[in-house]
Design an enzyme around this catalytic site. Structure first.
Site, PDB file in Angstrom:
ATOM      1  N   ASP A  60     -10.349   3.454   1.859  1.00  0.00           N
ATOM      2  CA  ASP A  60     -10.558   3.012   3.242  1.00  0.00           C
ATOM      3  C   ASP A  60     -11.263   4.101   4.061  1.00  0.00           C
ATOM      4  OD1 ASP A  60      -9.511   0.493   2.945  1.00  0.00           O
ATOM      5  OD2 ASP A  60      -7.484   1.044   3.578  1.00  0.00           O
ATOM      6  N   LYS A 103       0.807  -1.226   0.000  1.00  0.00           N
ATOM      7  CA  LYS A 103       0.000   0.000   0.000  1.00  0.00           C
ATOM      8  C   LYS A 103       0.844   1.282   0.000  1.00  0.00           C
ATOM      9  CE  LYS A 103      -4.311  -1.459   2.210  1.00  0.00           C
ATOM     10  NZ  LYS A 103      -5.257  -1.158   3.289  1.00  0.00           N
TER      11      LYS A 103
HETATM   12  P1  NAP Z   1      -0.582  -2.288  10.021  1.00  0.00           P
HETATM   13  O1  NAP Z   1      -0.252  -1.158   9.090  1.00  0.00           O
HETATM   14  O2  NAP Z   1       0.332  -3.435  10.155  1.00  0.00           O
HETATM   15  O3  NAP Z   1      -0.833  -1.631  11.472  1.00  0.00           O
HETATM   16  C1  NAP Z   1      -1.215  -2.402  12.565  1.00  0.00           C
HETATM   17  C2  NAP Z   1      -1.092  -1.561  13.830  1.00  0.00           C
HETATM   18  O4  NAP Z   1      -1.512  -2.366  14.918  1.00  0.00           O
HETATM   19  C3  NAP Z   1       0.337  -1.121  14.148  1.00  0.00           C
HETATM   20  O5  NAP Z   1       0.295   0.132  14.776  1.00  0.00           O
HETATM   21  C4  NAP Z   1       0.802  -2.198  15.138  1.00  0.00           C
HETATM   22  O6  NAP Z   1       1.810  -1.778  16.015  1.00  0.00           O
HETATM   23  C5  NAP Z   1      -0.476  -2.399  15.928  1.00  0.00           C
HETATM   24  N1  NAP Z   1      -0.490  -3.689  16.618  1.00  0.00           N
HETATM   25  C6  NAP Z   1      -0.261  -4.917  16.075  1.00  0.00           C
HETATM   26  N2  NAP Z   1      -0.357  -5.873  17.039  1.00  0.00           N
HETATM   27  C7  NAP Z   1      -0.638  -5.210  18.193  1.00  0.00           C
HETATM   28  C8  NAP Z   1      -0.837  -5.646  19.527  1.00  0.00           C
HETATM   29  N3  NAP Z   1      -0.779  -6.939  19.873  1.00  0.00           N
HETATM   30  N4  NAP Z   1      -1.115  -4.707  20.455  1.00  0.00           N
HETATM   31  C9  NAP Z   1      -1.178  -3.416  20.126  1.00  0.00           C
HETATM   32  N5  NAP Z   1      -0.981  -2.924  18.868  1.00  0.00           N
HETATM   33  C10 NAP Z   1      -0.729  -3.826  17.925  1.00  0.00           C
HETATM   34  O7  NAP Z   1      -1.990  -2.928   9.619  1.00  0.00           O
HETATM   35  P2  NAP Z   1      -3.250  -2.162   8.965  1.00  0.00           P
HETATM   36  O8  NAP Z   1      -3.175  -2.252   7.492  1.00  0.00           O
HETATM   37  O9  NAP Z   1      -3.349  -0.836   9.613  1.00  0.00           O
HETATM   38  O10 NAP Z   1      -4.447  -3.137   9.403  1.00  0.00           O
HETATM   39  C11 NAP Z   1      -4.874  -3.232  10.744  1.00  0.00           C
HETATM   40  C12 NAP Z   1      -6.147  -4.084  10.816  1.00  0.00           C
HETATM   41  O11 NAP Z   1      -7.196  -3.429  10.094  1.00  0.00           O
HETATM   42  C13 NAP Z   1      -5.990  -5.464  10.159  1.00  0.00           C
HETATM   43  O12 NAP Z   1      -6.654  -6.427  10.931  1.00  0.00           O
HETATM   44  C14 NAP Z   1      -6.677  -5.318   8.813  1.00  0.00           C
HETATM   45  O13 NAP Z   1      -7.241  -6.538   8.340  1.00  0.00           O
HETATM   46  C15 NAP Z   1      -7.789  -4.341   9.181  1.00  0.00           C
HETATM   47  N6  NAP Z   1      -8.269  -3.625   7.999  1.00  0.00           N
HETATM   48  C16 NAP Z   1      -9.578  -3.803   7.685  1.00  0.00           C
HETATM   49  C17 NAP Z   1     -10.100  -3.163   6.575  1.00  0.00           C
HETATM   50  C18 NAP Z   1     -11.562  -3.354   6.254  1.00  0.00           C
HETATM   51  O14 NAP Z   1     -11.962  -3.095   5.115  1.00  0.00           O
HETATM   52  N7  NAP Z   1     -12.363  -3.767   7.219  1.00  0.00           N
HETATM   53  C19 NAP Z   1      -9.282  -2.358   5.775  1.00  0.00           C
HETATM   54  C20 NAP Z   1      -7.942  -2.188   6.146  1.00  0.00           C
HETATM   55  C21 NAP Z   1      -7.442  -2.846   7.256  1.00  0.00           C
HETATM   56  P3  NAP Z   1       3.372  -1.917  15.597  1.00  0.00           P
HETATM   57  O15 NAP Z   1       3.563  -0.916  14.489  1.00  0.00           O
HETATM   58  O16 NAP Z   1       4.068  -1.588  16.843  1.00  0.00           O
HETATM   59  O17 NAP Z   1       3.545  -3.330  15.100  1.00  0.00           O
END
Ligand code: NAP
Length: 292
Positions: free
Chosen positions: A106, A70
């Site tokens: 998004d 992305k």
């Molecule tokens: P990302 O860029 O990897 O960001 C994830 C965030 O969560 C980071 O800040 C990470 O911290 C934090 N994190 C991970 N594990 C954690 C834990 N155990 N405790 C606290 N914080 C934690 O991922 P993303 O793209 O933002 O996606 C996040 C979620 O949103 C995913 O589950 C994805 O499937 C969902 N999502 C859904 C949609 C939809 O259409 N519904 C669209 C986009 C995303 P660190 O940086 O410290 O690792």
């Protein structure tokens, strides 16, 4: 059946095998009666520039972009829409006559899901958990929807601050503050929050029995929006329902971001969206249940 006029749409990511996007877009293509097909392309990071050149060369109509591309795809495109530029992330590429234009659906996916649930952010306080791409989209959406103040809890203080700096310098229309990932700090923000958004992957398959929050912090009446959509009802959603909070599942955002992507590619949005919605939701929920 595909013919010589069939247009190609797709998904670029790694991995892509468990994505729900092909199913969602197949249902939308059918509902709209389009002569299009949708493929999931697994592209490794080192091959991304070649894949982007291939999209251009083959005249692919458009693609969704998912993890881990992305952000990396941004400099490979001919233009990027302002909102995607502000977030530093593209989840949709539109082929505009050979010019590849990046966009981000998004934000609108989150906003439309909130509105569909009758949730107004006007003058409200919001809490966002996480500081990654989905968290940036959530903060941007909350600000656009009129939130008075937004708190971001991140386990990495540096990433939380970076989110705040980046979005503020891109013209975010509401004050945002980064806070630590500690029970006391979470408790304080959640006690006054009107809306809580989980933008971490906690609760997502295969960690589907975990919640990002310790038990007992949610208040009745708060809106809890879990962006995780696999499983459909995460432990956080279940706890919200038990507490008397208003729960919104990630599938709602997922469907809206897909509908908006289709509109960008084809100029078509289902007119009977209200009737189509329950069908999409039911079919995608059924598919998610089969993953369990
Ligand atoms: P990302 O860029 O990897 O960001 C994830 C965030 O969560 C980071 O800040 C990470 O911290 C934090 N994190 C991970 N594990 C954690 C834990 N155990 N405790 C606290 N914080 C934690 O991922 P993303 O793209 O933002 O996606 C996040 C979620 O949103 C995913 O589950 C994805 O499937 C969902 N999502 C859904 C949609 C939809 O259409 N519904 C669209 C986009 C995303 P660190 O940086 O410290 O690792």
């Amino acid at each position: 059946m595909p013919d010589a006029h069939t247009k190609t749409l797709g998904l670029v990511g790694d991995p892509v095998e468990h994505s729900l996007s092909p199913l969602l877009h197949r249902l939308l293509i059918e509902a709209l009666g389009l002569n299009c097909c949708y493929h999931a392309f697994r592209v490794q990071s080192r091959d991304l520039p070649a894949a982007v050149a291939g999209l251009r060369a083959l005249g692919v109509m458009g693609v969704n972009v998912t993890i881990p591309h992305k952000e990396a795809i941004v400099p490979l495109l001919d233009a990027v829409a302002p909102e995607a530029r502000a977030l530093g992330a593209v989840n949709v590429v539109v082929n505009d006559g050979g010019r590849l234009v990046g966009a981000n659906t998004d934000v609108v996916g989150i906003s439309r899901a909130l509105r569909r649930h009758g949730v107004s952010l006007e003058g409200k306080e919001a809490v966002v958990l996480g500081a990654g791409g989905a968290a940036r989209a959530a903060v941007w959406a909350m600000a656009q929807e009129g939130a008075r103040r937004i708190y971001v809890h991140a386990r990495s203080a540096a990433k939380g601050e970076e989110l705040v700096r980046g979005l503020t310098s891109s013209g975010l229309s509401a004050p945002v503050r980064a806070l630590p990932w500690e029970t006391r700090a979470l408790d304080r923000s959640l006690a006054r929050a009107d809306v809580v958004v989980n933008a971490t992957p906690v609760g997502m398959w295969p960690r589907h029995d975990e919640s990002p929050l310790p038990p007992g912090l949610l208040c009745p009446g708060v809106v809890v929006f879990d962006l995780v959509y696999n499983p459909l009802r995460t432990p956080l959603v279940r706890e919200a329902e038990k507490t008397g909070a208003h729960a919104i599942v990630g599938l709602d955002m997922f469907i809206f971001q897909g509908v908006e992507a289709m509109a960008l590619w084809t100029g078509r949005r289902p007119t009977e969206e209200e009737e189509l919605w329950p069908r999409l939701r039911a079919r995608l929920s059924e598919e998610l249940a089969s993953y369990a």
